[in-house]
Design a protein around this motif. Structure first.
Motif, short mmCIF file in Angstrom:
data_model
loop_
_atom_site.label_atom_id
_atom_site.label_comp_id
_atom_site.label_asym_id
_atom_site.label_seq_id
_atom_site.Cartn_x
_atom_site.Cartn_y
_atom_site.Cartn_z
N MET A 239 34.07 52.74 39.83
CA MET A 239 34.33 51.43 40.03
C MET A 239 33.58 50.48 39.27
O MET A 239 33.98 49.39 38.80
N PRO A 240 32.11 50.67 38.98
CA PRO A 240 31.43 49.49 38.45
C PRO A 240 31.95 49.32 36.98
O PRO A 240 32.01 48.27 36.61
N ARG A 241 32.39 50.34 36.25
CA ARG A 241 32.89 50.23 34.85
C ARG A 241 34.18 49.45 35.03
O ARG A 241 34.61 48.74 34.09
N ALA A 242 35.10 50.15 36.09
CA ALA A 242 36.63 49.57 35.85
C ALA A 242 36.62 47.94 36.50
O ALA A 242 37.31 47.43 35.98
N GLN A 243 35.72 47.75 37.39
CA GLN A 243 35.64 46.47 37.84
C GLN A 243 35.36 45.38 36.81
O GLN A 243 35.61 44.26 36.44
#
Length: 257
Positions: free
Chosen positions: A196-200
């Protein structure tokens, strides 16, 4: 035939990640250390022990949990946040190329974890769904397989199919186009908690408002057997690989900004 630069870059990144991630990275350190023993015994032993230590750390639940701690930070999507969304975006996670029971290819187990949660959100909200995932092997795009799984196995209609992306950055870039055309600004983004951190960050870089909808947390121990669950194993080794992969991905993202 002209070379596709995006595809070449994709495979170069894949090969690089194989070398830098477990299990190959620790094994390479051990191998280089053993090769150095005759000429530089102390350096060779240090490399070999470093490789062994790294392999153990990335397969032991407690140390893997520490690596995951600052990645799996997004909370479960709350009811108020979900109501603010205009669409659901489900990111691909790979496919099984040999699936004769499905007549050829199908999504892999990681993609299924995301699809299951995305389907649950879609049924509960009635929001339109976008699936994202390309075809680096030049065969059927992952998003097409995701659409089939959602509609045939979960009974959820798919409105948009983004089938050209090869990585998370392209997931965001190419998904933003149909979403903006439809007037969508706020999306529920479904992916693994560790991703999630990278995708967000990538989707927000495209000007979209992201409501994280993480699923399939890898952190935490199995409380059913505290002794056995504290030992290195296949599950924790996989979590260690995924966590290392995401930290490398975040580093690459920051270097490209």
């Amino acid at each position: 035939m002209a070379l596709d630069s995006a595809l070449v870059l994709f495979w170069l990144k894949k090969l690089t990640s194989i070398v830098l991630l477990p299990p190959l990275a620790p094994l390479l350190l051990i191998a280089f250390g053993l090769l150095l023993l005759k000429r530089r015994r102390r350096s060779g032993l240090a490399l070999a022990w470093l490789g062994l230590l790294l392999a153990l750390l990335l397969a032991t639940p407690s140390s893997v949990g520490w690596v995951l701690r600052d990645l799996e930070t997004a909370p479960v999507a709350g009811a108020d946040a979900i109501r603010a969304a205009q669409a659901i975006v489900i990111l691909g996670a790979g496919k099984r190329r040999y699936a004769p029971e499905y007549g050829g290819e199908t999504v892999n187990r990681l993609a299924l974890e995301r699809l299951r949660y995305g389907a649950r959100l879609a049924r509960g909200t009635g929001l339109p769904v976008l699936v994202s995932g390309g075809a680096p092997t030049g065969e059927q795009a992952e998003a097409e397989l995701m659409k089939v799984a959602l509609e045939e196995d979960f009974g959820v209609a798919v409105r948009w199919v983004e089938n050209a992306s090869l990585d998370t950055r392209q997931n965001a870039q190419f998904s933003a186009i149909p979403l903006r055309a439809a007037g969508v600004q706020r999306v529920l983004l479904v992916t693994h908690a560790v991703h999630m951190p990278r995708a967000q960050a990538e989707f927000e870089a495209q000007g979209l408002q992201v409501i994280p909808a993480p699923t399939a947390w890898l952190g935490g121990l199995d409380a059913s057997d505290q002794v056995l669950s504290a030992l290195p194993g296949a599950t924790s080794a996989y979590a260690g690989w995924y966590a290392t992969h995401e930290w490398l991905g975040l580093l690459a993202y920051r270097l490209r900004r």
